[in-house]
Scaffold this motif. Structure first.
Motif, mmCIF file in Angstrom:
data_model
loop_
_atom_site.group_PDB
_atom_site.id
_atom_site.type_symbol
_atom_site.label_atom_id
_atom_site.label_comp_id
_atom_site.label_asym_id
_atom_site.label_seq_id
_atom_site.Cartn_x
_atom_site.Cartn_y
_atom_site.Cartn_z
ATOM 1 N N UNK A 284 17.211 -1.498 16.549
ATOM 2 C CA UNK A 284 17.922 -2.610 15.936
ATOM 3 C C UNK A 284 17.218 -3.938 16.139
ATOM 4 N N UNK A 285 16.643 -4.156 17.318
ATOM 5 C CA UNK A 285 15.899 -5.389 17.596
ATOM 6 C C UNK A 285 14.703 -5.510 16.665
ATOM 7 N N UNK A 286 13.953 -4.437 16.531
ATOM 8 C CA UNK A 286 12.761 -4.464 15.668
ATOM 9 C C UNK A 286 13.152 -4.678 14.209
ATOM 10 N N UNK A 287 14.222 -4.017 13.765
ATOM 11 C CA UNK A 287 14.705 -4.197 12.394
ATOM 12 C C UNK A 287 15.086 -5.650 12.157
ATOM 13 N N UNK A 288 15.763 -6.248 13.128
ATOM 14 C CA UNK A 288 16.210 -7.629 12.971
ATOM 15 C C UNK A 288 15.054 -8.614 12.935
ATOM 16 N N UNK A 289 13.974 -8.334 13.640
ATOM 17 C CA UNK A 289 12.786 -9.204 13.565
ATOM 18 C C UNK A 289 12.273 -9.253 12.127
ATOM 19 N N UNK A 290 12.193 -8.089 11.491
ATOM 20 C CA UNK A 290 11.750 -8.045 10.096
ATOM 21 C C UNK A 290 12.789 -8.675 9.171
ATOM 22 N N UNK A 291 14.073 -8.513 9.493
ATOM 23 C CA UNK A 291 15.125 -9.091 8.661
ATOM 24 C C UNK A 291 15.090 -10.615 8.707
ATOM 25 N N UNK A 292 14.804 -11.179 9.874
ATOM 26 C CA UNK A 292 14.699 -12.633 10.001
ATOM 27 C C UNK A 292 13.573 -13.152 9.115
ATOM 28 N N UNK A 293 12.406 -12.509 9.228
ATOM 29 C CA UNK A 293 11.269 -12.924 8.406
ATOM 30 C C UNK A 293 11.582 -12.785 6.923
ATOM 31 N N UNK A 294 12.222 -11.679 6.539
ATOM 32 C CA UNK A 294 12.551 -11.454 5.139
ATOM 33 C C UNK A 294 13.547 -12.472 4.605
ATOM 34 N N UNK A 295 14.522 -12.867 5.425
ATOM 35 C CA UNK A 295 15.524 -13.838 4.981
ATOM 36 C C UNK A 295 14.908 -15.205 4.716
ATOM 37 N N UNK A 296 14.063 -15.665 5.633
ATOM 38 C CA UNK A 296 13.427 -16.969 5.438
ATOM 39 C C UNK A 296 12.488 -16.933 4.227
ATOM 40 N N UNK A 297 11.719 -15.842 4.104
ATOM 41 C CA UNK A 297 10.825 -15.704 2.958
ATOM 42 C C UNK A 297 11.621 -15.608 1.662
ATOM 43 N N UNK A 298 12.741 -14.884 1.701
ATOM 44 C CA UNK A 298 13.571 -14.737 0.509
ATOM 45 C C UNK A 298 14.200 -16.042 0.070
ATOM 46 N N UNK A 299 14.584 -16.904 1.024
ATOM 47 C CA UNK A 299 15.138 -18.204 0.667
ATOM 48 C C UNK A 299 14.129 -19.064 -0.072
ATOM 49 N N UNK A 300 12.887 -19.032 0.398
ATOM 50 C CA UNK A 300 11.817 -19.773 -0.295
ATOM 51 C C UNK A 300 11.579 -19.185 -1.678
ATOM 52 N N UNK A 301 11.539 -17.839 -1.771
ATOM 53 C CA UNK A 301 11.294 -17.178 -3.054
ATOM 54 C C UNK A 301 12.433 -17.451 -4.029
ATOM 55 N N UNK A 302 13.654 -17.519 -3.524
ATOM 56 C CA UNK A 302 14.826 -17.784 -4.352
ATOM 57 C C UNK A 302 14.692 -19.134 -5.059
#
Length: 446
Positions: A284-302
């Motif tokens: 879960x910790x490792x998944x969340x690290x990738x989720x954090x990166x994806x969320x910030x990147x997705x906000x910029x892409x949005x």
């Protein structure tokens, strides 16, 4: 709305902190720690437990689907959203705290644990509806994606820290904090009270610093009557909001798939590999690290490409991950390649089968946030200013009207086949259908 009407930085940050406040419920309770514990130890059988868990989520989903548009329209008519958030956050805290009493092999008392899970889920889901409805009043249309993505990223960071607390404070040490008794699985049961207190504490900044809608001067009874009347009018005139209708239908499918892959990935891994609480927590910790990166990147892409492209890219990425996880079975990966399963000597994630699962899990984690954050942004951009709460209620409806279908289908498929793997087929079909239906949505210019 112009930039001069934007909330202060503190107001925006406090609003985003709500995602931080509620995320541990989804991370340590419904995904990585309590849910696998419930299926494997409270019920005592992973297959039966997965079916029961699916039924609780289906029951909560039906209630949220039926009532979200009603509450949203009433909130629009009455003005402020914070009183509703307090009400439903309180329900979540009560239900979640009660999970402390989910003892191993609970037997006849199991029904009360199932009720507590439903109450907790209903509380957190309704509070999210009203918090989401505040987004358009806090920032400009051109920067909604970044604020929404920042909130999701902050949420995943909160979930990550909660996992660290559970693992380093209670699961890994031979002598856990506060004298926790591992033989009674108190480290797993503690996730309920921990999530409840966390939620209660971290919604305080939003309550203090984030601007809310102004009271309309109507009494509660007038707000209820006005809200129901407005909802009826909106439902009759949905043909005038076809873009929103197309989007909500598409979201019914892909959101069901997202929620299912989040909710059942930990359960699937626990059943397939026999992972302990520690293994699930590290995953879960490792998944969340990738989720954090994806969320910030997705906000910029949005904000750069738009909400619709961000949603489609993310859902396709999740579909790829679902296929990858589906390809893994006992002793096989990628639909037939032999891969050794874990043994007592292989160490943490040391077997080839686990490592392939982890790769697809990381892909899954990266695309969680962007799809959900961009969906929230698209509703805010499509909603008329005077019907924001109502349309976020319909947004919740689209996420929950068929949300019982995925857990119910997973529960039935698991019962009929006696296997956990068919659950991933249900998830893949939902994701791909939702991505295809997004082709009918036209995003407005910002």
């Amino acid at each position: 709305m112009t930039g001069t009407h934007e909330a202060s930085r503190l107001g925006k940050f406090s609003w985003a902190l709500f995602d931080w406040a509620n995320q541990p419920y989804f991370t340590v309770v419904t995904t990585f720690i309590f849910a696998p514990y419930f299926t494997s130890f409270v019920v005592g059988d992973p297959v039966t437990g997965q079916a029961y868990w699916g039924y609780t989520q289906a029951a909560a989903g039906i209630l949220v689907a039926l009532l979200s548009p009603v509450f949203g329209s009433i909130a629009d008519a009455g003005g402020p959203r914070k009183p509703w958030i307090v009400l439903f956050a309180g329900l979540c805290v009560i239900g979640t705290f009660s999970l402390w009493w989910a003892m191993p092999d609970h037997g006849p008392g199991l029904i009360w644990i199932l009720v507590a899970i439903v109450i907790g889920t209903i509380g957190v889901e309704f509070s999210v509806v009203f918090n989401n409805a505040m987004l358009p009043s806090l920032t400009s249309r051109s920067s909604m994606g970044r604020l929404s993505g920042f909130g999701w990223g902050l949420g995943y960071l909160g979930g990550l820290i909660a996992l660290f607390i559970v693992l380093l404070g209670f699961s890994l040490p031979e002598e856990p904090l506060f004298g926790i008794d591992k033989t009674l699985h108190e480290q797993d049961r503690l996730t309920g009270p921990l999530s409840a207190v966390w939620f209660l504490v971290f919604i305080i900044p939003m309550m203090l610093f984030t601007p809310d809608g102004k009271p309309t001067g109507k009494s509660r009874a007038e707000a209820v009557r006005g809200g129901l009347k407005q909802l009826g009018g909106t439902l009759r005139s949905l043909g005038q909001h076809r873009n929103m209708v197309y989007f909500l239908i598409a979201r019914m499918f892909y959101n069901d798939g997202i929620l299912a892959v989040i909710g059942f990935s930990g359960i699937y891994a626990a059943g397939l590999f026999g992972w302990s609480t520690t293994s699930l927590g590290v995953f879960g910790i490792l998944i969340n690290v990738f989720a954090i990166a994806g969320s910030f990147a997705g906000g910029w892409l949005d904000d750069k490409l738009g909400s619709k492209p961000t949603i489609v890219i993310s859902v396709l990425g999740l579909s790829f991950a679902a296929v990858g996880i589906l390809s893994i079975s006992d002793g096989e990966v990628l639909f037939g390649l032999p891969a050794a399963m874990p043994t007592p000597e292989s160490g943490l994630f040391g077997s080839p089968a686990e490592q392939v699962f982890m790769v697809f899990g990381f892909v899954m984690g990266f695309f969680f946030g962007p799809a959900q954050a961009a969906s929230r942004t698209l509703v805010a951009r499509l909603s008329p200013p005077d019907k924001v709460g109502e349309f976020f209620g319909l947004f919740a409806l689209s996420g929950k009207a068929t949300a019982f279908v995925a857990p119910l289908a997973i529960g039935v498929a698991t019962d009929l086949t006696g296997q956990q793997r068919p659950a991933m087929i249900v998830i893949l079909v939902l994701l791909m259908t939702g991505a295809a239906l997004m082709s009918f949505v036209r995003e407005p210019e910002r």
